[in-house]
Design a protein around this motif. Sequence first.
Motif, PDB file in Angstrom:
ATOM      1  N   VAL A 102      33.824 -88.351 -18.039  1.00  0.00           N
ATOM      2  CA  VAL A 102      34.844 -89.119 -17.242  1.00  0.00           C
ATOM      3  C   VAL A 102      35.214 -90.314 -18.258  1.00  0.00           C
ATOM      4  O   VAL A 102      36.308 -90.858 -18.105  1.00  0.00           O
ATOM      5  CB  VAL A 102      34.155 -89.495 -16.008  1.00  0.00           C
ATOM      6  N   ILE A 113      42.098 -86.173 -12.371  1.00  0.00           N
ATOM      7  CA  ILE A 113      40.954 -85.614 -12.735  1.00  0.00           C
ATOM      8  C   ILE A 113      40.820 -84.225 -11.786  1.00  0.00           C
ATOM      9  O   ILE A 113      40.929 -84.510 -10.676  1.00  0.00           O
ATOM     10  CB  ILE A 113      39.768 -86.398 -12.612  1.00  0.00           C
ATOM     11  N   VAL A 115      37.614 -81.913 -10.199  1.00  0.00           N
ATOM     12  CA  VAL A 115      36.332 -81.561  -9.745  1.00  0.00           C
ATOM     13  C   VAL A 115      36.168 -80.258  -9.580  1.00  0.00           C
ATOM     14  O   VAL A 115      36.525 -79.576  -8.654  1.00  0.00           O
ATOM     15  CB  VAL A 115      35.987 -82.478  -8.650  1.00  0.00           C
ATOM     16  N   VAL A 129      33.627 -90.496 -10.852  1.00  0.00           N
ATOM     17  CA  VAL A 129      35.177 -90.005 -10.717  1.00  0.00           C
ATOM     18  C   VAL A 129      35.832 -90.928  -9.551  1.00  0.00           C
ATOM     19  O   VAL A 129      36.857 -91.450 -10.134  1.00  0.00           O
ATOM     20  CB  VAL A 129      35.231 -88.544 -10.210  1.00  0.00           C
ATOM     21  N   VAL A 136      42.529 -87.254  -7.739  1.00  0.00           N
ATOM     22  CA  VAL A 136      41.623 -86.192  -7.933  1.00  0.00           C
ATOM     23  C   VAL A 136      41.859 -84.885  -7.109  1.00  0.00           C
ATOM     24  O   VAL A 136      42.565 -84.856  -6.401  1.00  0.00           O
ATOM     25  CB  VAL A 136      40.311 -86.590  -7.417  1.00  0.00           C
TER      26      VAL A 136
END
Length: 504
Positions: A102, A113, A115, A129, A136
């Motif tokens: 990260v 980002i 996941v 995060v 995200v």
Amino acid sequence: MFDKLFVLEMANNHMGDVEHGINIVRQFGKVCRKFDFQFAFKFQYRQLDTFIHPVYKGRKDIKYVARFEETRLSEQQFLEIKKEMDANGFMAVCTPFDEPSVDLVEKHGYDIIKVASCSFTDWPLLERVAATDKPVILSTAGAQLHDIDNVMAFMEHRKKTFALMHCVGEYPTAKEHYELNQIDFFRKRYPEAVIGYSTHEDPDNYAAVQIAIGKGASILERHVGLKTEKYDVNQYSSRPDQAEKWLSSARDAFTMCGVSGIRRDITGKEADDLKGLQRGVFASTDIRPGDRITSSNVFYAIPNLAGQVLTNDLSKYTLFTAKTHVPVGKPVMSGDVECKNIRGKVFEIVAKLRDIVLESRVALPPKIELELSHQYGLEKIDRFGANIINCINREYCKKIIIMLPGQENPSHSHKKKEETFQILHGSLILNIDGVETEHKHGEIVVVERGVKHSFRSDSGAIFEEVSTTHYKDDSYYDDVQIMENKNRKTEITFWSDWFLKPVK
């Protein structure tokens, strides 16, 4: 950011070869420039020196240890491929699998980002995060519903911009396991969230993406790779030619689905074609000025004429009153009638009735036949009138009558009907043959045939009327103006749950 976003997942398909990774980006860049979507390329970051337990480093018999070590890239090598990604206009997405990764995602300036499903409930990683300023995307393969609820709450509490991806973690995924209805499930359960679809199906399957788009997926992700003499492509990664067909199918799906969140435009051809099939309104009897247009004095047939009133115009909230004489068999033209839309006023009245019904806790039948009696016109019903729920009318009759605060039903009598009133809620002021009395909850009053009576309520009331058979023309008002008003009632039917929720 997430609208019509297509994420191309490189994963380890760069094979640990920088030039191969750059070539993948270039070849898919050529494909993506043919489409008017948002595109992102996605990498995966792992700090292998700490990600793999020291005891297991170098093990060729452990699938993922071998795969990750064989395709290792340095930080500088990743940046070389990312530079090509930026040059081709791609958004930059990265999946970090550990906290140090990260740090690199932030350092390298990625836009989003991702996941991974295996990290969906990796709470130390999620905390790291969430501490970034990056949007995200979360994949949900293998996650239990309570886990998804918890992660959604986690992201919402931290005020993160995020999206949720339906995903099946089988590589490749068999058709019977696509579970595309999960997109519907997520959209219903999490209505404020952006929902997407991360695919691992056969790259030659182009139906799944269309179904996903039809169900409202905003983000579409799939693995991509490039077959060369040196490197092959796995069973769930698309080559450029397959990706182009996949994107073409997606474009077709968006075209077929049309606009979202608003009513579509109606084409002129569609309107003309349908109008030719719509029935016109014709006089079945002589219609005189002042007559209300109802099913008793008209019939419906095709073809219709330009400017004619159509059955499509005959809403129960739209009142048509003749301005001119319309002979039998002639079309009723728009210029022959006065049109009044009463929907707004009716809903205003129903909203007021709702308040008094909820306060009273009086039980009503599931299906309500409501008669708004407005002797001097609907616009004056707040002052003069009554709101009557017709329950049954046989040899006996039952009605529930609701009087709004300040409402008065003018003096009248019945030649055929005898009535008994019982107060169910509030206070009713009843005038019988000139004698005024006030009656409260539970009291019973009899009104005999031929007896003049009126009633009103200062604070609102509900009472039950039980009588002999009701006859339509058996109300004789003292005021001649009321007797001459042919249109003093408006009838609507609805279900009693209207009184359990706000009226719109």
